[in-house]
Design an enzyme around this catalytic site. Structure first.
Site, PDB file in Angstrom:
ATOM      1  N   TYR A 138       0.808   9.979   5.890  1.00 56.76           N
ATOM      2  CA  TYR A 138       2.009  10.811   5.933  1.00 56.76           C
ATOM      3  C   TYR A 138       1.797  12.082   6.760  1.00 56.76           C
ATOM      4  O   TYR A 138       2.738  12.599   7.347  1.00 56.76           O
ATOM      5  CB  TYR A 138       2.408  11.230   4.512  1.00 56.76           C
ATOM      6  CG  TYR A 138       3.351  10.301   3.818  1.00 56.76           C
ATOM      7  CD1 TYR A 138       3.034   8.960   3.616  1.00 56.76           C
ATOM      8  CD2 TYR A 138       4.572  10.773   3.329  1.00 56.76           C
ATOM      9  CE1 TYR A 138       3.894   8.127   2.949  1.00 56.76           C
ATOM     10  CE2 TYR A 138       5.440   9.929   2.658  1.00 56.76           C
ATOM     11  CZ  TYR A 138       5.100   8.616   2.472  1.00 56.76           C
ATOM     12  OH  TYR A 138       5.962   7.790   1.804  1.00 56.76           O
ATOM     13  N   LYS A 188      -7.516  -0.302  -0.115  1.00 59.69           N
ATOM     14  CA  LYS A 188      -7.559  -1.466   0.773  1.00 59.69           C
ATOM     15  C   LYS A 188      -8.909  -1.417   1.466  1.00 59.69           C
ATOM     16  O   LYS A 188      -8.998  -1.385   2.706  1.00 59.69           O
ATOM     17  CB  LYS A 188      -6.368  -1.408   1.751  1.00 59.69           C
ATOM     18  CG  LYS A 188      -6.181  -2.641   2.618  1.00 59.69           C
ATOM     19  CD  LYS A 188      -5.672  -3.865   1.891  1.00 59.69           C
ATOM     20  CE  LYS A 188      -5.628  -5.065   2.807  1.00 59.69           C
ATOM     21  NZ  LYS A 188      -5.287  -6.325   2.105  1.00 59.69           N
ATOM     22  N   ASP A 220      -2.652  -5.067  -2.103  1.00 61.21           N
ATOM     23  CA  ASP A 220      -1.793  -6.261  -2.097  1.00 61.21           C
ATOM     24  C   ASP A 220      -1.852  -6.966  -3.451  1.00 61.21           C
ATOM     25  O   ASP A 220      -0.825  -7.379  -4.010  1.00 61.21           O
ATOM     26  CB  ASP A 220      -2.156  -7.207  -0.940  1.00 61.21           C
ATOM     27  CG  ASP A 220      -3.640  -7.510  -0.840  1.00 61.21           C
ATOM     28  OD1 ASP A 220      -4.455  -6.848  -1.527  1.00 61.21           O
ATOM     29  OD2 ASP A 220      -4.011  -8.417  -0.067  1.00 61.21           O
ATOM     30  N   ASP A 244       3.651   5.518  -2.751  1.00 60.97           N
ATOM     31  CA  ASP A 244       5.089   5.507  -2.465  1.00 60.97           C
ATOM     32  C   ASP A 244       5.649   4.115  -2.752  1.00 60.97           C
ATOM     33  O   ASP A 244       6.659   3.955  -3.442  1.00 60.97           O
ATOM     34  CB  ASP A 244       5.311   5.881  -0.993  1.00 60.97           C
ATOM     35  CG  ASP A 244       6.773   5.857  -0.600  1.00 60.97           C
ATOM     36  OD1 ASP A 244       7.596   6.338  -1.392  1.00 60.97           O
ATOM     37  OD2 ASP A 244       7.085   5.342   0.495  1.00 60.97           O
ATOM     38  N   ASP A 248       7.901   2.669  -6.356  1.00 61.29           N
ATOM     39  CA  ASP A 248       9.237   2.051  -6.310  1.00 61.29           C
ATOM     40  C   ASP A 248       9.199   0.691  -7.001  1.00 61.29           C
ATOM     41  O   ASP A 248      10.119   0.319  -7.745  1.00 61.29           O
ATOM     42  CB  ASP A 248       9.712   1.854  -4.861  1.00 61.29           C
ATOM     43  CG  ASP A 248      10.579   3.000  -4.358  1.00 61.29           C
ATOM     44  OD1 ASP A 248      10.379   4.137  -4.837  1.00 61.29           O
ATOM     45  OD2 ASP A 248      11.440   2.760  -3.496  1.00 61.29           O
TER      46      ASP A 248
HETATM   47  C1  IPM Z   1       9.470   9.462  -2.335  1.00 64.49           C
HETATM   48  C2  IPM Z   1      10.305   9.270  -1.098  1.00 64.49           C
HETATM   49  C3  IPM Z   1       9.756  10.144   0.005  1.00 64.49           C
HETATM   50  C4  IPM Z   1       8.339   9.717   0.287  1.00 64.49           C
HETATM   51  C5  IPM Z   1      10.597  10.168   1.299  1.00 64.49           C
HETATM   52  C6  IPM Z   1      12.039  10.516   1.031  1.00 64.49           C
HETATM   53  C7  IPM Z   1      10.007  11.095   2.339  1.00 64.49           C
HETATM   54  O1  IPM Z   1      10.347   7.933  -0.743  1.00 64.49           O
HETATM   55  O2  IPM Z   1       9.404  10.603  -2.839  1.00 64.49           O
HETATM   56  O3  IPM Z   1       8.892   8.491  -2.808  1.00 64.49           O
HETATM   57  O4  IPM Z   1       8.108   8.772   1.067  1.00 64.49           O
HETATM   58  O5  IPM Z   1       7.426  10.324  -0.283  1.00 64.49           O
HETATM   59 MG    MG Z   2       9.430   6.650  -2.145  1.00 62.45          MG
END
Ligand code: IPM
Ligand code: MG
Length: 353
Positions: A138, A188, A220, A244, A248
């Site tokens: 990042y 990884k 993975d 990240d 999710d």
């Molecule tokens: C998160 C989001 C952010 C990230 C984006 C919006 C920059 O996806 O907080 O998980 O990738 O960290």
């Molecule tokens: Mg995110």
């Protein structure tokens, strides 16, 4: 307790409005809270031309904690990268040195059937993802898109220093100590040197925590295990990009990403608190977004930045009651339940508070 409130874009203002009602209610019950609003993301670009304006930098620097809604929207996707709302979010994380991102994924029993996975796979789920938040690909340099040999190439740098790995590993081991005592580090290392170092440093750090059972998993496989048998995990620690993605994924185990709060902390537990979901421009302004992740982020703020465990539990219990009473925003709705909008969900939480 000075709290900077950055509502942001999309559904951000709607969900933070409900979280602010919760804070205001706690204030009238005697908590010494001061709220001040600022601009971050697209709304800041609209007003000042910058996603993280100087006034906001000052505001969050002097605040004890930050409550954030969400940033971003299609309107801003064609702006130069440094002007995009997401850059505001990355800049505030970096500016405040918020390297430790805690993303709990808890399944509320009432929502077991909302998950896309079988109830027996997810019931009782309670995992914590500890994501490193200020390093990795990042932020790594060099990065860019440039011409090489007559064609464009895009490149980024995955980089971690051992200091960065060690300090997030400590956070994760300490979190595991307060939970079931199991930590899984995700990397990884079979392909990437950067994550070989990650694994080496996590193993070194483990010497300080003999009581924690440490395991390692390739990313993975971790993605696969999270949907195959998520309850094998207690605490997961991983880098910025893998975290990240996996957070999710973990959120959907719990039925809806609209339920999950997060805390991003520096070394002194100053923190930024935000739902893990985004600005959801498609449903913005329609009073349908789920405010519970943001309200639960307030509970995390009270716990981690202000050591107000009682107030945190009060909020979390109110959310549990609201779910038990059958209130559902559309993301967690099932037939037979009471479908409510964002504001009505806020009303229900306040009534139970
Ligand atoms: C998160 C989001 C952010 C990230 C984006 C919006 C920059 O996806 O907080 O998980 O990738 O960290
Ligand atoms: Mg995110």
């Amino acid at each position: 307790m000075k709290i900077a409130v950055l509502a942001g874009d999309g559904i951000g203002p709607e969900i933070t409005a409900q979280a602010q009602r919760v804070l205001t209610a706690l204030k009238s019950d005697g908590l010494k809270l001061e709220l001040e609003s600022g601009l971050l993301g697209g709304c800041a670009v609209d007003v000042t031309g910058e996603p993280f304006p100087e006034a906001t930098r000052k505001l969050v620097t002097k605040a004890d904690a930050v409550l954030l809604g969400a940033v971003g929207g299609p309107k801003y996707d064609s702006l130069p990268r440094e002007k995009r709302p997401e850059q505001g979010l990355l800049a505030i994380r970096k500016e405040l040195n918020l390297f430790a991102n805690l993303r709990p994924a808890i399944l509320y029993p009432e929502l077991a059937s909302v998950s896309t996975l079988k109830p027996e796979v997810v019931s009782g789920l309670d995992i914590l993802i500890v994501r490193e938040l200020t390093g990795d690909i990042y932020f790594g340099q060099p990065r860019g898109i440039e011409q090489r040999n007559g064609q464009r190439v895009g490149f980024n740098t995955m980089i971690y220093s051992e200091m960065e790995i060690r300090r997030i590993a400590h956070v994760a081991f300490q979190a595991a100590r307060k939970r079931k005592g199991r930590l899984c580090s995700v990397d990884k290392m079979n392909v990437l040197e950067c994550t070989q170092l990650w694994r080496d440093v996590v193993i070194e750090t483990a010497k300080d925590y003999p009581e924690i059972s440490l395991s390692h998993m390739l990313v993975d496989n971790a993605a696969m295990q999270l949907v195959r048998d998520p309850k094998q995990f207690d605490v997961i620690v991983t880098g910025n990009m893998f975290g990240d993605i996996l957070s999710d994924e973990a959120s959907m185990l719990t039925g809806s990403i609209g339920m999950l709060p997060s805390a991003s902390l520096d070394e002194q537990n100053k923190g930024l608190y935000e739902p893990i979901h985004g600005s959801a421009p498609d449903i913005a302004g329609k009073d349908v977004a789920n405010p519970l992740a943001t309200i639960l982020s307030v509970a995390m703020m009270l716990r981690y930045s202000f050591a107000q465990e009682d107030a945190a539990l009060r909020i979390e219990n109110a959310v549990r009651k609201v779910l038990a009473q059958g209130f559902r925003t559309s993301d967690i709705y099932e037939p037979g339940m009471k479908k409510v909008g964002t504001i009505e969900m806020g009303d229900a939480v306040l009534a139970n508070l």
